[in-house]
Scaffold this motif. Structure first.
Motif, PDB file in Angstrom:
ATOM      1  N   ALA A 186       0.832  -1.206   0.000  1.00 17.90           N
ATOM      2  CA  ALA A 186       0.000   0.000   0.000  1.00 17.90           C
ATOM      3  C   ALA A 186       0.865   1.253   0.000  1.00 17.90           C
ATOM      4  CB  ALA A 186      -0.939   0.003   1.204  1.00 17.90           C
ATOM      5  N   SER A 187       2.096   1.138   0.467  1.00 15.10           N
ATOM      6  CA  SER A 187       3.035   2.259   0.482  1.00 15.10           C
ATOM      7  C   SER A 187       4.447   1.715   0.664  1.00 15.10           C
ATOM      8  CB  SER A 187       2.702   3.240   1.618  1.00 15.10           C
ATOM      9  OG  SER A 187       2.975   2.636   2.871  1.00 15.10           O
ATOM     10  N   LEU A 205      -1.651  -3.521  -0.402  1.00  9.27           N
ATOM     11  CA  LEU A 205      -2.624  -2.691  -1.121  1.00  9.27           C
ATOM     12  C   LEU A 205      -4.019  -3.331  -1.088  1.00  9.27           C
ATOM     13  CD1 LEU A 205      -3.366  -0.262  -2.848  1.00  9.27           C
ATOM     14  CD2 LEU A 205      -2.458  -1.489  -4.850  1.00  9.27           C
ATOM     15  N   SER A 256      -7.283  -1.899   1.076  1.00  8.70           N
ATOM     16  CA  SER A 256      -8.570  -1.641   0.419  1.00  8.70           C
ATOM     17  C   SER A 256      -9.704  -2.329   1.160  1.00  8.70           C
ATOM     18  CB  SER A 256      -8.511  -2.107  -1.037  1.00  8.70           C
ATOM     19  OG  SER A 256      -7.482  -1.418  -1.728  1.00  8.70           O
ATOM     20  N   HIS A 284     -10.256   3.037  -4.182  1.00 10.13           N
ATOM     21  CA  HIS A 284      -9.755   4.399  -3.962  1.00 10.13           C
ATOM     22  C   HIS A 284      -8.256   4.547  -4.237  1.00 10.13           C
ATOM     23  CE1 HIS A 284      -8.518   2.752  -0.071  1.00 10.13           C
ATOM     24  NE2 HIS A 284      -7.739   3.813   0.062  1.00 10.13           N
ATOM     25  N   ASP A 285      -7.497   3.477  -4.116  1.00 13.75           N
ATOM     26  CA  ASP A 285      -6.040   3.552  -4.312  1.00 13.75           C
ATOM     27  C   ASP A 285      -5.557   2.819  -5.558  1.00 13.75           C
ATOM     28  OD1 ASP A 285      -5.141   5.216  -2.294  1.00 13.75           O
ATOM     29  OD2 ASP A 285      -4.666   3.605  -0.896  1.00 13.75           O
ATOM     30  N   CYS A 289      -4.491   4.007  -8.062  1.00  9.14           N
ATOM     31  CA  CYS A 289      -3.316   4.728  -8.573  1.00  9.14           C
ATOM     32  C   CYS A 289      -2.016   4.021  -8.194  1.00  9.14           C
ATOM     33  CB  CYS A 289      -3.302   6.154  -8.040  1.00  9.14           C
ATOM     34  SG  CYS A 289      -3.266   6.235  -6.234  1.00  9.14           S
ATOM     35  N   LYS A 290      -2.074   3.108  -7.231  1.00  6.36           N
ATOM     36  CA  LYS A 290      -0.876   2.395  -6.768  1.00  6.36           C
ATOM     37  C   LYS A 290      -0.646   1.073  -7.499  1.00  6.36           C
ATOM     38  CE  LYS A 290      -1.216   4.499  -2.216  1.00  6.36           C
ATOM     39  NZ  LYS A 290      -1.312   4.264  -0.770  1.00  6.36           N
ATOM     40  N   HIS A 317      -3.258  11.977  -6.771  1.00  9.88           N
ATOM     41  CA  HIS A 317      -3.435  10.612  -6.275  1.00  9.88           C
ATOM     42  C   HIS A 317      -4.853  10.099  -6.558  1.00  9.88           C
ATOM     43  CE1 HIS A 317      -2.459   7.512  -3.185  1.00  9.88           C
ATOM     44  NE2 HIS A 317      -3.728   7.614  -2.859  1.00  9.88           N
ATOM     45  N   SER A 350      -6.656   7.510  -9.706  1.00  5.43           N
ATOM     46  CA  SER A 350      -7.517   6.363  -9.407  1.00  5.43           C
ATOM     47  C   SER A 350      -8.842   6.475 -10.148  1.00  5.43           C
ATOM     48  CB  SER A 350      -7.759   6.252  -7.896  1.00  5.43           C
ATOM     49  OG  SER A 350      -6.571   5.925  -7.219  1.00  5.43           O
ATOM     50  N   ASP A 393     -10.286   5.651   5.338  1.00  4.71           N
ATOM     51  CA  ASP A 393      -8.896   5.515   4.869  1.00  4.71           C
ATOM     52  C   ASP A 393      -7.918   5.905   5.971  1.00  4.71           C
ATOM     53  OD1 ASP A 393      -6.826   5.092   2.896  1.00  4.71           O
ATOM     54  OD2 ASP A 393      -6.737   7.259   2.614  1.00  4.71           O
ATOM     55  N   SER A 434      -5.388   3.373   7.846  1.00 10.72           N
ATOM     56  CA  SER A 434      -3.953   3.676   7.723  1.00 10.72           C
ATOM     57  C   SER A 434      -3.284   3.907   9.063  1.00 10.72           C
ATOM     58  CB  SER A 434      -3.754   4.919   6.853  1.00 10.72           C
ATOM     59  OG  SER A 434      -4.258   4.714   5.564  1.00 10.72           O
TER      60      SER A 434
END
Length: 192
Positions: A43-44, A55, A59, A89-90, A92-93, A127, A131, A183, A187
């Motif tokens: 996820a990061s 990731l 989610s 939502h993520d 983009c990753k 970001h 997505s 989120d 996180s």
């Protein structure tokens, strides 16, 4: 061979999607995710979910927190909208990270350790905006879903929206606020 935990997360994610989302294009989106690194990506690199499968797990965590917080809203969004906005939502990753190595001092000795690094191949400003763009290659989003995904980073994503735009989105679309808070909870409370 895929790690059993990653395979379980993948099946949980796909089960939630197929039970909650009936929108045209969902199967094409899920097929793309299965061919990409969504289920094995972190996820990061340094923060939450910085491990293989992070990731997908993040989610799912955001989805579950959002479901628990629906009672806070005067008018709850549809199950489908909650699932779409939280589970994707993520995006983009996807295909964003690669494994590398670095030296780290462990017990007084330098050792080479594996690390994730960003290896952006598809540059897109914002970001959440990236997505939204990726999802809409496969299925249409409602305005509320797009706003929720676009503003999920809150006021920390200045590249995507202005502070006033984020506040207005949260006021106009309760789903946007819900995704942001879920989120943050996933996180900082669960995955740290």
């Amino acid at each position: 061979m895929m790690d059993l935990n990653i395979e379980n997360q993948k099946q949980e994610f796909l089960t939630i999607c197929r039970a909650s989302i009936q929108r045209e294009g969902i199967e094409d989106l899920l097929d793309w995710l299965c061919k990409a690194d969504f289920f094995t990506a972190p996820a990061s690199t340094h923060y939450h979910g910085g491990y293989a499968g992070g990731l997908c797990q993040h989610s799912i965590d955001v989805y579950q927190y959002a479901k628990k917080m629906l009672f806070l809203l005067d008018k709850a969004p549809s199950e489908e909208s909650v699932a779409i906005a939280t589970l994707f939502h993520d995006l983009c990753k996807v295909n964003l990270y690669r494994m590398d190595k670095r030296n780290q001092k462990i017990n007084g000795e330098w050792k080479e350790v594996p690390v994730y690094v960003i290896d952006e191949k598809f540059h897109f400003s914002g970001h959440g905006s990236k997505s939204v763009f990726l999802i809409q290659q496969f299925m249409k989003l409602t305005t509320e879903e797009a706003a929720a995904i676009n503003c999920h980073m809150g006021f920390s994503d200045a590249s995507a929206t202005t502070i006033r735009d984020v506040g207005n989105a949260y006021h106009q679309f309760p789903l946007a606020w819900l995704v942001h808070v879920a989120d943050e909870a996933a996180s900082f409370l669960l995955e740290r």
